[in-house]
Design an enzyme around this catalytic site. Structure first.
Site: not given
Ligand code: EPZ
Length: 423
Positions: A29-30, A123, A128-130, A312, A334, A404
């Protein structure tokens, strides 16, 4: 609303399911989600094989179509064409999938120089900040305004840059790779995420004509090109789906072989399963898990970025912790609220205490069936594993969370001797 009903024998002789047999692991998926986003970068046809038939992929394909794209699924192959990108508005509210739409941002900006996307809220597992996405895109010259829940982005002056991520965010790494690949110039990403899905995306981008080196390491270099070609690409195996079924095999007992996967992607889990007393062997693309269903506590499990123990798999692994003899501590490093499944698991007899990001389990000898609610994707998978282990009939509500990310989990588990009905 989807429900999964997991039965263990008749009420009289209810006994836990033992899993035996062999299964093929679905596409990731990812990896599929960013690859669909990458298909936006080119006006030529893209064909993704081994593309999992799951709700998140369907949602991403809806977002792709809303941009003016055409998609066609034939079995595990999905063909994507986006000859004319008519709008930079990334539809997500209709598609009902905010998070995935964020993965489109980099590629839409590379293609049309303008994008409007709904600000993805938090979520089930955290805020999930960006901020890391936005900081990196701004360093590449993208102008971003945040208005009334939408992000208005202008990449007309976007350029290559030397970007250091404050945290190795998977999504932010992918967004930068997508924008950088679709514009002329050189971009370096430092402190990049090293997850295998990043390497998969880099391999695909190279096939379209971008020059990407270092994907899968913390230093990625991208030489972009504004005229990328179409490509055919096989999506990598889903290491999280594989890990989920490996955990189910160890928890339930029996002997399960998983094919069409990459054992090296789950080495951190293999180590923990062996520590718990399960037998785990592997070769090029398969893993065998055998156990008598009686496991020992493994001490402390800390989630981390790849190649650490994947967040995950934290929820599925919590079921193994719950039925292992002794105490197990799980630390979720995480995401800030990824223990919602534990309240549901306590209804089935799990003994656990939670303090912030730390959960301490006292192993119990058996679990009892119950009606439980899936609260998120991986938590829902954990409840299904617990249902396989519990005596009696367990009903997992809100199964749409599970759909999902897992392709027909009832078929996979029933092929191993379980009795799971999806209604
Ligand atoms: C990806 O999410 C995966 N989703 C997630 O899988 C996975 O848990 C995650 O990476 C970590 O491995 C997809 O690939 C579609 P991150 P992503 O940005 O990209 C913080 C599943 O169950 N963060 O590495 O959203 C965030 O809040 C899903 O398949 C910021 O603070 O993960 C989190 O605490 C769930 N600011 C940490 O970083 C940002 O701008 C990891 O987030 C972005 C993230």
């Amino acid at each position: 609303m989807t429900r999964y009903i997991i039965s263990n024998g008749s009420a009289a002789d209810a006994k836990p399911t033992v899993l035996k047999g062999n299964i093929s692991v679905q596409g990731a998926k990812n990896a599929a989600l960013p690859l669909i986003a990458a298909a936006v970068l080119t006006g030529e046809d893209v064909v993704l094989s081994n593309c999992p038939d799951i709700a998140d992929v369907d949602n991403m394909l809806k977002i792709f179509s809303a941009l003016g794209g055409v998609t066609e699924r034939r079995g595990d192959k999905v063909k994507l064409s986006l000859k004319y990108l008519t709008s930079g508005e990334i539809e997500s509210r209709l598609a009902g999938e905010l998070r995935s739409s964020l993965f489109m941002l980099g590629s839409v900006l590379a293609r049309t120089k303008k994008a409007k996307v709904a600000y993805p809220g938090g979520c089930d597992i955290g805020l999930r900040p960006i901020d890391i996405h936005l900081k990196a895109l701004r360093e590449m010259g993208v102008r971003i305004r945040d208005r009334y829940g939408y992000l208005y982005c202008d990449a007309s002056e976007a350029h290559g840059a030397d970007v250091t991520l404050d945290y190795p965010s998977v999504g932010a790494t992918e967004n930068v790779m997508l924008l950088a690949s679709g514009i002329d110039g050189v971009t370096v990403i430092r402190n990049a995420a090293r997850e295998p899905e990043i390497e998969d995306l880099g391999n695909f981008l190279c096939k379209t004509g971008a020059r990407v080196t270092g994907a899968g390491t913390q230093l990625i270099k991208i030489e972009g090109c504004s005229a990328l070609k179409g490509a055919e690409y096989e999506v990598m195996p889903d290491r999280i789906a594989a890990g989920t079924y490996m955990i189910a095999a160890a928890v339930c007992g029996g002997e399960t072989v998983l094919r069409d996967m990459k054992p090296e992607h789950v080495f951190s889990l293999i180590g923990k399963l062996r520590e718990s007393g399960a037998e785990v062997e592997y070769n090029g693309n398969s893993v065998r898990v055998a156990s008598d269903g009686r496991l020992k506590a493994v001490g402390v499990v800390e989630t981390g970025t790849y190649p650490g123990f994947p967040t995950d798999l934290q929820a599925p692994f919590s079921v193994l912790a719950a039925v292992s003899e002794g105490s197990t501590v799980i630390v979720e490093n995480i995401f800030e609220t990824r223990f919602k499944h534990l309240a549901e698991l306590t209804k089935m007899g799990v003994s656990v205490k939670v303090k912030g990001r730390v959960a301490v389990f006292e192993g119990v000898k058996s679990l009892s069936a119950a009606e439980v609610q899936a609260m998120d994707l991986r938590g829902g998978a954990a409840l299904m594993i617990a249902g396989l282990k519990a005596s009696g009939t367990t009903v997992v509500e809100n199964g749409h969370h599970i759909e999902r990310g897992y392709a027909a989990p009832e078929e996979v588990l029933n092929a191993l001797g379980a009795s799971v009905i999806k209604v």
